[in-house]
Write a protein that holds these residues in place. Structure first.
Motif, PDB file in Angstrom:
ATOM      1  N   PRO A   9      16.834  28.108  61.958  1.00  8.82           N
ATOM      2  CA  PRO A   9      16.985  26.844  61.246  1.00  8.82           C
ATOM      3  C   PRO A   9      15.864  25.897  61.644  1.00  8.82           C
ATOM      4  O   PRO A   9      15.292  26.010  62.736  1.00  8.82           O
ATOM      5  N   PRO A  10      15.530  24.924  60.780  1.00  9.67           N
ATOM      6  CA  PRO A  10      14.390  24.055  61.056  1.00  9.67           C
ATOM      7  C   PRO A  10      14.546  23.227  62.314  1.00  9.67           C
ATOM      8  O   PRO A  10      13.557  22.912  62.959  1.00  9.67           O
ATOM      9  N   GLU A  11      15.785  22.876  62.696  1.00  9.14           N
ATOM     10  CA  GLU A  11      15.951  22.085  63.913  1.00  9.14           C
ATOM     11  C   GLU A  11      15.536  22.865  65.157  1.00  9.14           C
ATOM     12  O   GLU A  11      15.209  22.296  66.181  1.00  9.14           O
ATOM     13  N   VAL A  12      15.523  24.200  65.058  1.00 15.93           N
ATOM     14  CA  VAL A  12      15.077  25.022  66.178  1.00 15.93           C
ATOM     15  C   VAL A  12      13.563  25.128  66.179  1.00 15.93           C
ATOM     16  O   VAL A  12      12.917  25.043  67.202  1.00 15.93           O
ATOM     17  N   VAL A  13      13.001  25.303  65.035  1.00 17.38           N
ATOM     18  CA  VAL A  13      11.571  25.533  64.931  1.00 17.38           C
ATOM     19  C   VAL A  13      10.783  24.241  64.782  1.00 17.38           C
ATOM     20  O   VAL A  13       9.645  24.147  65.168  1.00 17.38           O
ATOM     21  N   GLY A  14      11.399  23.213  64.236  1.00 15.12           N
ATOM     22  CA  GLY A  14      10.693  21.981  63.912  1.00 15.12           C
ATOM     23  C   GLY A  14      10.247  22.065  62.474  1.00 15.12           C
ATOM     24  O   GLY A  14      11.014  22.450  61.613  1.00 15.12           O
ATOM     25  N   ALA A  15       9.023  21.736  62.189  1.00 15.84           N
ATOM     26  CA  ALA A  15       8.513  21.842  60.817  1.00 15.84           C
ATOM     27  C   ALA A  15       8.425  23.314  60.435  1.00 15.84           C
ATOM     28  O   ALA A  15       8.151  24.171  61.262  1.00 15.84           O
ATOM     29  N   ARG A 101      34.711  24.984  49.328  1.00 17.38           N
ATOM     30  CA  ARG A 101      33.351  25.366  48.953  1.00 17.38           C
ATOM     31  C   ARG A 101      32.394  24.843  50.009  1.00 17.38           C
ATOM     32  O   ARG A 101      32.497  23.686  50.430  1.00 17.38           O
ATOM     33  N   LEU A 102      31.471  25.679  50.414  1.00 13.31           N
ATOM     34  CA  LEU A 102      30.392  25.208  51.289  1.00 13.31           C
ATOM     35  C   LEU A 102      29.330  24.587  50.399  1.00 13.31           C
ATOM     36  O   LEU A 102      28.901  25.192  49.412  1.00 13.31           O
ATOM     37  N   VAL A 103      28.910  23.383  50.746  1.00  9.04           N
ATOM     38  CA  VAL A 103      27.903  22.663  49.961  1.00  9.04           C
ATOM     39  C   VAL A 103      26.855  22.089  50.899  1.00  9.04           C
ATOM     40  O   VAL A 103      27.087  21.931  52.101  1.00  9.04           O
ATOM     41  N   ASP A 104      25.712  21.752  50.336  1.00 11.28           N
ATOM     42  CA  ASP A 104      24.656  21.098  51.088  1.00 11.28           C
ATOM     43  C   ASP A 104      25.103  19.669  51.366  1.00 11.28           C
ATOM     44  O   ASP A 104      25.248  18.862  50.451  1.00 11.28           O
ATOM     45  N   GLY A 105      25.351  19.358  52.631  1.00  9.21           N
ATOM     46  CA  GLY A 105      25.809  18.030  53.003  1.00  9.21           C
ATOM     47  C   GLY A 105      24.683  17.077  53.356  1.00  9.21           C
ATOM     48  O   GLY A 105      24.912  16.078  54.021  1.00  9.21           O
ATOM     49  N   GLY A 106      23.480  17.363  52.957  1.00  8.79           N
ATOM     50  CA  GLY A 106      22.350  16.494  53.272  1.00  8.79           C
ATOM     51  C   GLY A 106      21.618  16.980  54.501  1.00  8.79           C
ATOM     52  O   GLY A 106      20.526  17.507  54.408  1.00  8.79           O
ATOM     53  N   GLU A 107      22.221  16.794  55.674  1.00  6.22           N
ATOM     54  CA  GLU A 107      21.589  17.240  56.917  1.00  6.22           C
ATOM     55  C   GLU A 107      22.123  18.583  57.391  1.00  6.22           C
ATOM     56  O   GLU A 107      21.475  19.280  58.151  1.00  6.22           O
TER      57      GLU A 107
END
Length: 194
Positions: A9-15, A101-107
């Motif tokens: 996930p991006p929080e692990v890798v950063g950009a 339903r799983l949805v994109d919650g923004g963050e």
């Protein structure tokens, strides 16, 4: 010599980068672990799966039984359960109500509750079990669910229809050995002439 792709996930890798350039809108990044990395060294390829059911606790209990583990509540989402496998290495199946339903919650992901979706689905999973095929059939029969031994070509499985709507292919130890030996890219190409 193989290359294994691992999703971060991006929080692990950063950009997130692709060929040295940031890729906007992606929620993951694939990173090579190098030519000496193998799934045997890195562990399992499928970490967990989520499904929906009319009776999530009942379905999670069944899945935990065939996985040789146990079911527990899944507090991140209401009325949800998780079935852990015997090896307790993170292998698990999350079971949500049909209304969730799983949805994109923004963050991060979010759960929306709406009308129940009882329709058929093309989604299915093959899972390994320490139980014998007869024990798997008996357990499914006790739930009143269709279960039968089927030949998929390169492997046999116990086809179990959870709640009569969702297919789970359960493989006992002998079936898993055949699966691992026969479900390879080379064998797939030979089987279908591709």
């Amino acid at each position: 010599m193989g290359v294994v792709l691992v999703m971060y996930p991006p929080e692990v890798v950063g950009a997130i980068y692709q060929r040295g350039k940031r890729v906007k809108g992606r929620s993951w990044v694939a990173a090579s672990c190098g030519p000496d990395a193998t799934m045997e060294r890195l562990g399992m390829a499928l970490l967990h799966l989520s499904i929906s059911a009319r009776a999530p606790e009942r379905v999670a209990a069944f899945l935990a039984s065939v996985l040789g583990g146990r079911q527990l509540p899944f507090p991140p989402f209401p009325d949800s359960w998780i079935a852990f496998a015997e090896q307790d290495d993170g292998t698990a199946i999350e079971v949500y109500p049909l209304t969730h339903r799983l949805v994109d919650g923004g963050e991060t992901i979010a759960c929306e509750v709406g009308e129940a979706d009882e329709g058929d689905t093309f989604v299915h999973a093959a899972i390994g079990s320490p139980m014998s095929r007869d024990a798997i059939l008996s357990l499914a029969d006790a739930e009143g669910w269709l279960a039968r031994i089927c030949n998929r070509g390169p492997f046999d499985c116990v086809e179990v229809w959870l709640e009569g709507r969702l297919l789970i292919e359960v493989l006992d130890p002998e079936m898993r050995r055949d699966y691992r030996a026969n479900m390879t890219m080379d064998n797939w190409q030979k089987m279908f002439g591709i």
